[in-house]
Design an enzyme around this catalytic site. Structure first.
Site, PDB file in Angstrom:
ATOM      1  N   LYS A 105      22.450  32.773  47.129  1.00  0.00           N
ATOM      2  CA  LYS A 105      22.117  32.523  48.540  1.00  0.00           C
ATOM      3  C   LYS A 105      20.729  33.072  48.825  1.00  0.00           C
ATOM      4  O   LYS A 105      20.283  33.992  48.134  1.00  0.00           O
ATOM      5  CB  LYS A 105      23.132  33.219  49.468  1.00  0.00           C
ATOM      6  CG  LYS A 105      23.270  32.557  50.812  1.00  0.00           C
ATOM      7  CD  LYS A 105      24.113  31.313  50.711  1.00  0.00           C
ATOM      8  CE  LYS A 105      24.315  30.625  52.026  1.00  0.00           C
ATOM      9  NZ  LYS A 105      25.312  29.551  51.919  1.00  0.00           N
ATOM     10  N   ASN A 220      25.960  20.665  62.524  1.00  0.00           N
ATOM     11  CA  ASN A 220      26.168  19.793  61.365  1.00  0.00           C
ATOM     12  C   ASN A 220      27.623  19.665  60.971  1.00  0.00           C
ATOM     13  O   ASN A 220      28.117  18.559  60.727  1.00  0.00           O
ATOM     14  CB  ASN A 220      25.424  20.371  60.161  1.00  0.00           C
ATOM     15  CG  ASN A 220      24.019  19.854  60.128  1.00  0.00           C
ATOM     16  OD1 ASN A 220      23.777  18.705  60.480  1.00  0.00           O
ATOM     17  ND2 ASN A 220      23.092  20.703  59.730  1.00  0.00           N
ATOM     18  N   ALA A 221      28.301  20.800  60.886  1.00  0.00           N
ATOM     19  CA  ALA A 221      29.686  20.776  60.420  1.00  0.00           C
ATOM     20  C   ALA A 221      30.627  20.266  61.521  1.00  0.00           C
ATOM     21  O   ALA A 221      31.385  19.312  61.307  1.00  0.00           O
ATOM     22  CB  ALA A 221      30.079  22.177  59.959  1.00  0.00           C
TER      23      ALA A 221
HETATM   24  P1  NAD Z   1      24.601  24.470  62.930  1.00  0.00           P
HETATM   25  O1  NAD Z   1      23.559  25.487  63.189  1.00  0.00           O
HETATM   26  O2  NAD Z   1      24.237  23.054  62.755  1.00  0.00           O
HETATM   27  O3  NAD Z   1      25.705  24.516  64.116  1.00  0.00           O
HETATM   28  C1  NAD Z   1      26.310  25.708  64.522  1.00  0.00           C
HETATM   29  C2  NAD Z   1      27.090  25.465  65.799  1.00  0.00           C
HETATM   30  O4  NAD Z   1      27.765  26.671  66.151  1.00  0.00           O
HETATM   31  C3  NAD Z   1      26.224  25.095  66.985  1.00  0.00           C
HETATM   32  O5  NAD Z   1      26.898  24.156  67.790  1.00  0.00           O
HETATM   33  C4  NAD Z   1      26.082  26.425  67.727  1.00  0.00           C
HETATM   34  O6  NAD Z   1      25.831  26.278  69.120  1.00  0.00           O
HETATM   35  C5  NAD Z   1      27.455  27.018  67.482  1.00  0.00           C
HETATM   36  N1  NAD Z   1      27.456  28.463  67.661  1.00  0.00           N
HETATM   37  C6  NAD Z   1      26.523  29.354  67.246  1.00  0.00           C
HETATM   38  N2  NAD Z   1      26.855  30.594  67.656  1.00  0.00           N
HETATM   39  C7  NAD Z   1      28.023  30.476  68.328  1.00  0.00           C
HETATM   40  C8  NAD Z   1      28.856  31.387  69.004  1.00  0.00           C
HETATM   41  N3  NAD Z   1      28.548  32.695  69.065  1.00  0.00           N
HETATM   42  N4  NAD Z   1      29.968  30.916  69.594  1.00  0.00           N
HETATM   43  C9  NAD Z   1      30.273  29.602  69.539  1.00  0.00           C
HETATM   44  N5  NAD Z   1      29.522  28.679  68.942  1.00  0.00           N
HETATM   45  C10 NAD Z   1      28.407  29.126  68.339  1.00  0.00           C
HETATM   46  O7  NAD Z   1      25.406  25.043  61.659  1.00  0.00           O
HETATM   47  P2  NAD Z   1      26.378  24.212  60.707  1.00  0.00           P
HETATM   48  O8  NAD Z   1      25.605  23.719  59.549  1.00  0.00           O
HETATM   49  O9  NAD Z   1      27.221  23.282  61.507  1.00  0.00           O
HETATM   50  O10 NAD Z   1      27.292  25.406  60.161  1.00  0.00           O
HETATM   51  C11 NAD Z   1      28.395  25.912  60.902  1.00  0.00           C
HETATM   52  C12 NAD Z   1      29.257  26.754  59.987  1.00  0.00           C
HETATM   53  O11 NAD Z   1      29.684  25.942  58.892  1.00  0.00           O
HETATM   54  C13 NAD Z   1      28.532  27.961  59.360  1.00  0.00           C
HETATM   55  O12 NAD Z   1      29.458  29.006  59.183  1.00  0.00           O
HETATM   56  C14 NAD Z   1      28.089  27.426  58.019  1.00  0.00           C
HETATM   57  O13 NAD Z   1      27.888  28.470  57.072  1.00  0.00           O
HETATM   58  C15 NAD Z   1      29.297  26.564  57.673  1.00  0.00           C
HETATM   59  N6  NAD Z   1      28.993  25.574  56.645  1.00  0.00           N
HETATM   60  C16 NAD Z   1      28.154  24.522  56.913  1.00  0.00           C
HETATM   61  C17 NAD Z   1      27.865  23.615  55.910  1.00  0.00           C
HETATM   62  C18 NAD Z   1      26.980  22.426  56.164  1.00  0.00           C
HETATM   63  O14 NAD Z   1      26.847  21.586  55.245  1.00  0.00           O
HETATM   64  N7  NAD Z   1      26.401  22.255  57.326  1.00  0.00           N
HETATM   65  C19 NAD Z   1      28.419  23.789  54.637  1.00  0.00           C
HETATM   66  C20 NAD Z   1      29.281  24.862  54.392  1.00  0.00           C
HETATM   67  C21 NAD Z   1      29.552  25.744  55.415  1.00  0.00           C
END
Ligand code: NAD
Length: 420
Positions: A105, A220-221
């Site tokens: 990471k 994204n997720a």
């Molecule tokens: P992102 O930054 O695109 O979205 C994050 C979302 O969470 C946003 O809507 C944001 O407003 C919300 N958020 C942030 N802080 C918050 C809080 N305190 N309370 C409520 N909502 C909150 O990130 P992502 O890529 O969607 O990732 C989200 C999670 O999924 C993370 O834990 C990431 O590690 C995990 N993940 C993502 C991927 C990927 O491919 N995108 C892969 C594996 C794991």
């Protein structure tokens, strides 16, 4: 008070699984710490002519089963402890998925919203120059993560290629399609989670067509999870939240309204798609399926007893604390662990690396069908491990089961290589 240091949590999870499975103490000792930690300080000439210094990390947690693999995050509160924890989770995730990668990471302490596009590009390139000696297609293969995207990866791949003197597409994944990213990478994490959900619902006898869903996080997720769960299964998403709060609608939320609100930089809470709720209320909503897809430590010792969902599908990394884990398990809630549920992203990253290494590219259907096979296999292995322990009168959680499989694989690789 629970200790929420992410690396301490990762070590506690490892220790618990090691105890249950009687992991060799030498393997356990190796796996408690990363194999390599790189810290760099990057002087960056800002647009105003002044130089700022940014600290970056790259942790190679374990490479017994293959090159390191893991994203690069840009975050103002990035810490080495978080990067180490995420590197450990990547190691277990790749081992459980059965792909030829170890875990790694990276991250830079920075607030990307305060940087111009030019500053972001220079920072991305300088970071790769700084850690360039420690990455490579057969060494450690980065990918996008929090606040980084396909564009960031394109700059980084380009800079690495300049360093080595030829195009090295397989040094990094999550690239745009035009420079040989993979089909399906954009929604692969949520897609993998949907295959797990399909299998888990079958086991529980839960009809997804009538299921009610709450999703925390609309990035994204979470956004793709909303889109896919409604399109693939016809489930109803009744609650969604983000950092600005949440919304609830008994008849199901309108996806387009939420997208319209967030595309303009706003919050789902102000989308007008339903009545406003807080993030705490979202987690405790009366639904069949709760999908935490935001940040870590959301379901804790203080709210786990109030969760009403029958199933928690951990799309975020580390959304459930160890104390909450025990409570959910005692209450009979099926908690599907993060590194099983969200492995789709890294699996399609692996597919991208394989395609780059072969200079031969697959269709979207082929990517999805291969993804389905791998995550469904992992799901069945996790369920079987839990059942095998039950037959020996040992009750373990699905997270313990996933850890046992992953640790066993990494330990066996280290043993074969003569590391202990
Ligand atoms: P992102 O930054 O695109 O979205 C994050 C979302 O969470 C946003 O809507 C944001 O407003 C919300 N958020 C942030 N802080 C918050 C809080 N305190 N309370 C409520 N909502 C909150 O990130 P992502 O890529 O969607 O990732 C989200 C999670 O999924 C993370 O834990 C990431 O590690 C995990 N993940 C993502 C991927 C990927 O491919 N995108 C892969 C594996 C794991």
């Amino acid at each position: 008070m629970e200790d929420l240091n992410p690396f301490k949590i990762a070590q506690a999870q490892l220790d618990e699984a090691a105890k249950i499975m009687n992991l060799d103490p030498q393997a356990h000792k190796i796996l408690r710490e990363p194999m390599q930690t790189v810290i760099v300080n990057i002087p960056l000439k800002m647009d105003n002519g002044k130089t700022e210094v940014f600290t970056g990390f790259r942790v190679l947690y374990n490479n017994a089963r293959g090159p390191g693999k893991g994203g690069i995050r840009f975050h103002p509160q990035e810490t080495l402890e978080t990067v180490k924890a995420l590197g450990a989770w990547m190691t277990w995730k790749c081992a459980l998925a059965g792909i030829q990668f170890g875990g790694a990471k990276g991250g830079i302490i920075c607030d990307p919203t305060k940087l111009s596009s030019g500053e972001l590009e220079r920072l991305s390139r300088d970071y790769i120059r700084a850690i360039g000696k420690f990455i490579g297609p057969k060494v450690d293969v980065p990918a996008p993560d929090v606040n980084t995207n396909a564009q960031t990866m394109a700059w980084m791949m380009d800079e690495y290629s300049k360093m080595v003197g030829y195009d090295e597409f397989s040094v990094i994944t999550g690239k745009p399609l035009e420079i040989w990213g993979s089909e399906g990478r954009f929604n692969s994490t949520a897609m993998g989670a949907m295959y797990i959900l399909r299998e888990a619902a079958k086991r529980m006898g839960l009809d997804l067509k009538t299921a009610r869903v709450a999703i925390q996080g609309f990035g994204n997720a979470g956004k793709f999870a909303f889109d896919l769960v409604t399109k693939l299964f016809g489930s109803k998403v009744v609650a969604v939240s983000d950092v600005g709060g949440g919304v609830y609608s008994e008849k199901g939320l309108d996806y387009d309204k939420l997208v319209a609100a967030t595309e303009k930089g706003g919050s789902v809470a102000d989308s007008g798609a339903g009545s406003k709720i807080t993030n705490e209320q979202l987690l405790e909503t009366n639904v069949d399926i709760l999908i935490p897809a935001a940040i870590e430590n959301q379901i804790t010792g203080s709210n786990a007893s109030k969760i009403k969902a029958k199933m928690v599908l951990e799309l975020a990394n580390g959304p459930v604390t160890p104390e909450a884990d025990k409570i959910l398990s005692q209450r009979g809630i099926m908690d599907l662990p993060d590194f099983l549920v969200n492995a789709g992203g890294v699996i399609v990253s692996y597919f991208e690396w394989v395609q780059n290494n072969e200079d031969y590219y697959w269709s979207l259907d082929e990517v999805y069908s291969r993804l389905d096979k791998l995550v469904t296999r992992s799901f069945n292995e996790v369920m079987k491990t839990q059942e095998d322990y039950k037959a020996k009168n040992v009750k373990i959680t699905l997270r313990d089961a996933a850890y046992i499989i992953a640790l066993d694989r990494v330990a066996m690789a280290m043993k074969s290589r003569g590391w202990y």
